[in-house]
Enzyme design. Structure first.
Site, PDB file in Angstrom:
ATOM      1  N   HIS A  33      64.692  42.388  55.060  1.00 37.64           N
ATOM      2  CA  HIS A  33      63.753  43.403  55.527  1.00 37.64           C
ATOM      3  C   HIS A  33      62.301  42.994  55.299  1.00 37.64           C
ATOM      4  O   HIS A  33      61.980  42.341  54.299  1.00 37.64           O
ATOM      5  CB  HIS A  33      63.984  44.717  54.788  1.00 37.64           C
ATOM      6  N   TYR A  84      62.504  49.098  42.596  1.00 39.68           N
ATOM      7  CA  TYR A  84      61.361  48.285  42.968  1.00 39.68           C
ATOM      8  C   TYR A  84      60.140  49.126  43.268  1.00 39.68           C
ATOM      9  O   TYR A  84      60.205  50.189  43.860  1.00 39.68           O
ATOM     10  CB  TYR A  84      61.681  47.320  44.112  1.00 39.68           C
ATOM     11  N   ASP A 120      71.230  46.634  59.455  1.00 40.46           N
ATOM     12  CA  ASP A 120      71.298  45.204  59.169  1.00 40.46           C
ATOM     13  C   ASP A 120      72.280  44.479  60.088  1.00 40.46           C
ATOM     14  O   ASP A 120      72.132  43.282  60.340  1.00 40.46           O
ATOM     15  CB  ASP A 120      71.658  44.975  57.707  1.00 40.46           C
ATOM     16  N   LYS A 148      56.633  43.865  47.019  1.00 38.25           N
ATOM     17  CA  LYS A 148      57.622  44.512  46.160  1.00 38.25           C
ATOM     18  C   LYS A 148      57.729  43.814  44.810  1.00 38.25           C
ATOM     19  O   LYS A 148      57.650  42.594  44.729  1.00 38.25           O
ATOM     20  CB  LYS A 148      59.001  44.480  46.831  1.00 38.25           C
TER      21      LYS A 148
END
Length: 196
Positions: A68, A138, A179, A78
């Protein structure tokens, strides 16, 4: 906090991503560590980072999330860690001007090693859950924006990511619907879905 740079599969140092390893204070009662310290983090990455949101996911063994990324006007950086279980975490360099464009780095993040992976803007991110269950937390710079989001196929042959599928105890890779319909790396290049 210890800071470690990472090399790609080709052996090239990739600028940007870093492994951050906290100092853990441990005795017979248990352990303690700072999972986040603004001053130490800014020193480690060499810039002042203001995070926009915190995310927390749970996945069972064999779940693969990624690859992603978000493009302008809302790219994301991130800081990833596994607070429970273990994951194989990957970042792919999508910066066209980078000498390591199209190369990837990986790190094993677990509740045991307490490592964190800093992934700045310009990279696609994904992870594979290796333990029976993993919780991934995250911190994110940049808000989620569906119109900016893109997904590259996890098993793209050109990227040739060495996912440790042999460690899944017979489990198959499992993907979200999003995905499953991801595009290949060459298609992202052709469409211009990259960073400068």
């Amino acid at each position: 906090m210890k800071v470690k740079t990472l090399k790609s599969k080709q052996g090239n140092l990739v600028s940007g991503p870093l492994i951050l390893s906290p100092h853990v204070f441990e005795d017979d009662r248990g352990w303690f560590f700072e999972s986040w310290n603004q001053i130490h983090f800014n020193e480690a990455v060499g810039e002042v980072v203001e995070f926009s949101q915190d995310n927390h996911s749970q996945s069972t063994q064999g779940i693969l999330r990624g690859l992603h990324y978000q493009l302008s006007p809302q790219p994301q950086a991130k800081l990833v860690r596994s607070s429970f279980g273990e994951i194989f975490d990957v970042a792919v360099d999508l910066r066209r001007s980078s000498p390591t464009f199209g190369q990837w780095i990986s790190a094993r993040l677990s509740s045991e090693n307490k490592f964190q992976l800093w992934i700045p803007e310009g990279f696609a991110h994904g992870f594979l859950t290796l333990s029976s269950v993993a919780e991934v937390q995250y911190k994110v710079r940049g808000f989620w924006n569906k119109t900016c989001e893109h997904v590259i196929r996890w098993n793209d042959p050109e990227l040739d990511i060495a996912w440790p599928q042999n460690e899944l105890n017979g489990s198959d890779i499992s993907l979200s619907e999003k995905d499953q319909v991801s595009i290949e790396f060459h298609a992202a290049i052709k469409a211009g879905y990259l960073f400068a």
